[in-house]
Motif scaffolding. Structure first.
Motif, PDB file in Angstrom:
ATOM      1  N   GLU A  89       0.635  -1.086   0.060  1.00  0.00           N
ATOM      2  CA  GLU A  89      -0.019  -0.131  -0.086  1.00  0.00           C
ATOM      3  C   GLU A  89       0.869   1.144   0.122  1.00  0.00           C
ATOM      4  O   GLU A  89       0.516   2.174  -0.715  1.00  0.00           O
ATOM      5  N   GLY A  90       1.803   1.346   0.857  1.00  0.00           N
ATOM      6  CA  GLY A  90       2.528   2.766   1.049  1.00  0.00           C
ATOM      7  C   GLY A  90       4.036   2.377   1.370  1.00  0.00           C
ATOM      8  O   GLY A  90       4.768   1.356   1.355  1.00  0.00           O
ATOM      9  N   THR A  91       4.707   3.603   1.136  1.00  0.00           N
ATOM     10  CA  THR A  91       6.058   3.609   1.562  1.00  0.00           C
ATOM     11  C   THR A  91       6.642   2.987   2.974  1.00  0.00           C
ATOM     12  O   THR A  91       7.526   2.193   2.827  1.00  0.00           O
ATOM     13  N   SER A  92       5.509   3.123   3.961  1.00  0.00           N
ATOM     14  CA  SER A  92       6.230   2.503   5.190  1.00  0.00           C
ATOM     15  C   SER A  92       6.172   1.071   5.199  1.00  0.00           C
ATOM     16  O   SER A  92       6.982   0.277   5.766  1.00  0.00           O
ATOM     17  N   ASP A  93       4.982   0.613   4.469  1.00  0.00           N
ATOM     18  CA  ASP A  93       5.135  -1.010   4.260  1.00  0.00           C
ATOM     19  C   ASP A  93       6.544  -1.454   3.562  1.00  0.00           C
ATOM     20  O   ASP A  93       6.970  -2.549   3.688  1.00  0.00           O
ATOM     21  N   LYS A  94       6.826  -0.821   2.342  1.00  0.00           N
ATOM     22  CA  LYS A  94       7.909  -1.084   1.467  1.00  0.00           C
ATOM     23  C   LYS A  94       8.852  -1.019   2.497  1.00  0.00           C
ATOM     24  O   LYS A  94       9.728  -1.978   2.429  1.00  0.00           O
ATOM     25  N   ASN A  95       9.417   0.020   3.270  1.00  0.00           N
ATOM     26  CA  ASN A  95      10.482  -0.093   3.991  1.00  0.00           C
ATOM     27  C   ASN A  95      10.509  -1.066   5.020  1.00  0.00           C
ATOM     28  O   ASN A  95      11.422  -1.484   5.352  1.00  0.00           O
TER      29      ASN A  95
ATOM     30  N   ASN B  96      -7.299   6.410  -2.484  1.00  0.00           N
ATOM     31  CA  ASN B  96      -7.224   5.304  -1.292  1.00  0.00           C
ATOM     32  C   ASN B  96      -6.158   4.063  -1.970  1.00  0.00           C
ATOM     33  O   ASN B  96      -6.362   3.504  -2.581  1.00  0.00           O
ATOM     34  N   ALA B  97      -4.991   3.989  -1.031  1.00  0.00           N
ATOM     35  CA  ALA B  97      -3.909   3.216  -1.291  1.00  0.00           C
ATOM     36  C   ALA B  97      -4.351   1.626  -1.526  1.00  0.00           C
ATOM     37  O   ALA B  97      -4.009   0.862  -2.323  1.00  0.00           O
ATOM     38  N   LYS B  98      -5.264   1.129  -0.540  1.00  0.00           N
ATOM     39  CA  LYS B  98      -5.731  -0.232  -0.232  1.00  0.00           C
ATOM     40  C   LYS B  98      -6.647  -0.262  -1.528  1.00  0.00           C
ATOM     41  O   LYS B  98      -6.508  -1.532  -2.144  1.00  0.00           O
ATOM     42  N   LYS B  99      -7.430   0.342  -1.650  1.00  0.00           N
ATOM     43  CA  LYS B  99      -8.529   0.422  -2.772  1.00  0.00           C
ATOM     44  C   LYS B  99      -7.768   0.085  -4.169  1.00  0.00           C
ATOM     45  O   LYS B  99      -7.910  -0.891  -5.134  1.00  0.00           O
ATOM     46  N   ASP B 100      -6.688   1.095  -4.459  1.00  0.00           N
ATOM     47  CA  ASP B 100      -5.981   0.776  -5.611  1.00  0.00           C
ATOM     48  C   ASP B 100      -5.111  -0.421  -5.732  1.00  0.00           C
ATOM     49  O   ASP B 100      -4.953  -0.987  -6.826  1.00  0.00           O
ATOM     50  N   LEU B 101      -4.538  -0.753  -4.540  1.00  0.00           N
ATOM     51  CA  LEU B 101      -3.841  -1.908  -4.628  1.00  0.00           C
ATOM     52  C   LEU B 101      -4.763  -3.335  -4.946  1.00  0.00           C
ATOM     53  O   LEU B 101      -4.272  -4.176  -5.541  1.00  0.00           O
ATOM     54  N   LEU B 102      -5.961  -3.299  -4.543  1.00  0.00           N
ATOM     55  CA  LEU B 102      -6.801  -4.415  -4.775  1.00  0.00           C
ATOM     56  C   LEU B 102      -7.320  -4.513  -6.057  1.00  0.00           C
ATOM     57  O   LEU B 102      -7.737  -5.591  -6.333  1.00  0.00           O
ATOM     58  N   THR B 103      -7.762  -3.168  -6.518  1.00  0.00           N
ATOM     59  CA  THR B 103      -8.499  -3.231  -7.747  1.00  0.00           C
ATOM     60  C   THR B 103      -7.560  -2.743  -8.950  1.00  0.00           C
ATOM     61  O   THR B 103      -8.081  -3.216  -9.996  1.00  0.00           O
ATOM     62  N   LYS B 104      -6.642  -2.052  -8.913  1.00  0.00           N
ATOM     63  CA  LYS B 104      -5.685  -1.545 -10.020  1.00  0.00           C
ATOM     64  C   LYS B 104      -4.636  -2.369 -10.333  1.00  0.00           C
ATOM     65  O   LYS B 104      -4.044  -2.550 -11.343  1.00  0.00           O
TER      66      LYS B 104
ATOM     67  N   ILE C 165       1.008  -9.491  -4.538  1.00  0.00           N
ATOM     68  CA  ILE C 165       0.182  -8.134  -4.226  1.00  0.00           C
ATOM     69  C   ILE C 165       0.287  -8.452  -2.560  1.00  0.00           C
ATOM     70  O   ILE C 165      -0.058  -9.612  -2.148  1.00  0.00           O
ATOM     71  N   MET C 166       0.501  -7.367  -1.492  1.00  0.00           N
ATOM     72  CA  MET C 166       0.582  -7.738  -0.251  1.00  0.00           C
ATOM     73  C   MET C 166      -0.238  -6.623   0.555  1.00  0.00           C
ATOM     74  O   MET C 166       0.380  -5.531   0.898  1.00  0.00           O
ATOM     75  N   PRO C 167      -1.452  -6.766   0.672  1.00  0.00           N
ATOM     76  CA  PRO C 167      -2.288  -5.737   1.292  1.00  0.00           C
ATOM     77  C   PRO C 167      -2.389  -5.891   2.886  1.00  0.00           C
ATOM     78  O   PRO C 167      -2.172  -6.943   3.384  1.00  0.00           O
ATOM     79  N   ASP C 168      -2.919  -4.931   3.468  1.00  0.00           N
ATOM     80  CA  ASP C 168      -3.486  -4.973   4.938  1.00  0.00           C
ATOM     81  C   ASP C 168      -4.657  -5.850   5.040  1.00  0.00           C
ATOM     82  O   ASP C 168      -5.480  -5.310   3.893  1.00  0.00           O
TER      83      ASP C 168
ATOM     84  N   GLN D 105      -9.340 -14.841   3.774  1.00  0.00           N
ATOM     85  CA  GLN D 105      -9.366 -15.665   2.653  1.00  0.00           C
ATOM     86  C   GLN D 105     -10.332 -14.834   1.737  1.00  0.00           C
ATOM     87  O   GLN D 105     -10.074 -14.925   0.426  1.00  0.00           O
ATOM     88  N   GLU D 106     -11.356 -14.068   2.037  1.00  0.00           N
ATOM     89  CA  GLU D 106     -12.084 -13.374   1.313  1.00  0.00           C
ATOM     90  C   GLU D 106     -11.120 -12.341   0.498  1.00  0.00           C
ATOM     91  O   GLU D 106     -11.730 -11.851  -0.592  1.00  0.00           O
ATOM     92  N   LEU D 107     -10.320 -11.655   1.334  1.00  0.00           N
ATOM     93  CA  LEU D 107      -9.204 -10.558   0.979  1.00  0.00           C
ATOM     94  C   LEU D 107      -8.488 -11.260  -0.493  1.00  0.00           C
ATOM     95  O   LEU D 107      -8.535 -10.692  -1.678  1.00  0.00           O
ATOM     96  N   GLU D 108      -7.924 -12.420  -0.261  1.00  0.00           N
ATOM     97  CA  GLU D 108      -7.136 -13.036  -1.280  1.00  0.00           C
ATOM     98  C   GLU D 108      -7.831 -13.455  -2.522  1.00  0.00           C
ATOM     99  O   GLU D 108      -7.552 -13.321  -3.650  1.00  0.00           O
ATOM    100  N   ASN D 109      -9.181 -14.288  -2.149  1.00  0.00           N
ATOM    101  CA  ASN D 109      -9.884 -14.467  -3.110  1.00  0.00           C
ATOM    102  C   ASN D 109     -10.480 -13.289  -4.095  1.00  0.00           C
ATOM    103  O   ASN D 109     -10.788 -13.474  -5.270  1.00  0.00           O
ATOM    104  N   GLY D 110     -10.717 -12.233  -3.323  1.00  0.00           N
ATOM    105  CA  GLY D 110     -11.291 -10.908  -4.014  1.00  0.00           C
ATOM    106  C   GLY D 110     -10.199 -10.614  -5.132  1.00  0.00           C
ATOM    107  O   GLY D 110     -10.382 -10.041  -6.333  1.00  0.00           O
ATOM    108  N   ILE D 111      -8.658 -10.561  -4.666  1.00  0.00           N
ATOM    109  CA  ILE D 111      -7.746 -10.185  -5.472  1.00  0.00           C
ATOM    110  C   ILE D 111      -7.395 -11.017  -6.636  1.00  0.00           C
ATOM    111  O   ILE D 111      -7.369 -10.458  -7.740  1.00  0.00           O
ATOM    112  N   LEU D 112      -7.703 -12.199  -6.310  1.00  0.00           N
ATOM    113  CA  LEU D 112      -7.284 -13.426  -7.484  1.00  0.00           C
ATOM    114  C   LEU D 112      -8.738 -13.155  -8.421  1.00  0.00           C
ATOM    115  O   LEU D 112      -8.583 -13.398  -9.690  1.00  0.00           O
ATOM    116  N   ASP D 113      -9.769 -12.810  -7.851  1.00  0.00           N
ATOM    117  CA  ASP D 113     -10.925 -12.741  -8.883  1.00  0.00           C
ATOM    118  C   ASP D 113     -10.627 -11.674  -9.711  1.00  0.00           C
ATOM    119  O   ASP D 113     -11.070 -11.596 -11.060  1.00  0.00           O
ATOM    120  N   ASN D 114     -10.273 -10.432  -9.133  1.00  0.00           N
ATOM    121  CA  ASN D 114      -9.946  -9.280  -9.948  1.00  0.00           C
ATOM    122  C   ASN D 114      -8.898  -9.524 -10.909  1.00  0.00           C
ATOM    123  O   ASN D 114      -8.934  -9.073 -12.073  1.00  0.00           O
TER     124      ASN D 114
END
Length: 167
Positions: free
Chosen positions: A8-14, A49-57, A76-79, A93-102
């Protein structure tokens, strides 16, 4: 070979670069580059929205990367929290499945039928995935992709040899 990990963001990357610094160095010596990319820049300077973009874009970006770079793995590594951002999800599991569906929807919309692409796409839930599990899975994937690349390379050389023989 390259592993691109989107967060999502720079702090996660670091944080992940610090946590996995030994693995990153070790893999680089083996010819495998592991890089982290924040969807949003420092202090969310790209807005939205960083999370929304990570999951959908990012799944769209992942399809393009994987399709054009046969030795690249995209992660892809979201919170998990906040929940229900981008699509409905309350569990890992719902989060992972949603990203895989996208990801699969992007493949369908681009009329891509090569099922091998999904093999180079992974989802890990930040903070809830055991770091040792993440490391183990990254190592497993890089080894598998490297072996696949070697097989393809040998197959190409054999075709050239057959061509020379028949010519």
């Amino acid at each position: 070979m390259k592993v691109e990990i989107y967060v999502e963001g720079t702090s996660d990357k670091n944080a992940m670069e610090a946590l996995l610094s030994h693995l990153i160095e070790e893999k680089l010596e083996q010819g495998i580059r592991i890089e982290f990319f924040p969807v949003k820049g420092s202090n969310n300077d790209r807005g939205g929205n960083a999370k929304k973009d990570l999951l959908t874009k990012t799944p769209t970006k992942a399809v393009d990367i994987i399709r054009n770079n046969p030795t690249t793995i995209v992660v892809i590594m979201p919170d998990l929290y906040p929940q229900n951002v981008g699509f409905d999800h309350e569990t890992i599991q719902e989060l992972e499945n949603g990203i895989l569906d996208n990801f699969n929807q992007v493949l369908q919309s681009k009329r891509i039928t090569d099922n091998r692409l999904i093999e180079r796409f992974r989802v890990f839930c930040f903070k809830y995935s055991n770091p040792k599990r993440v490391v183990k899975n990254i190592e497993k994937e890089t080894n598998r992709v490297r072996a696949e690349s070697c097989r393809e390379e040998r197959k190409g050389k054999k075709k050239k040899e057959i061509y020379k023989f028949h010519k």
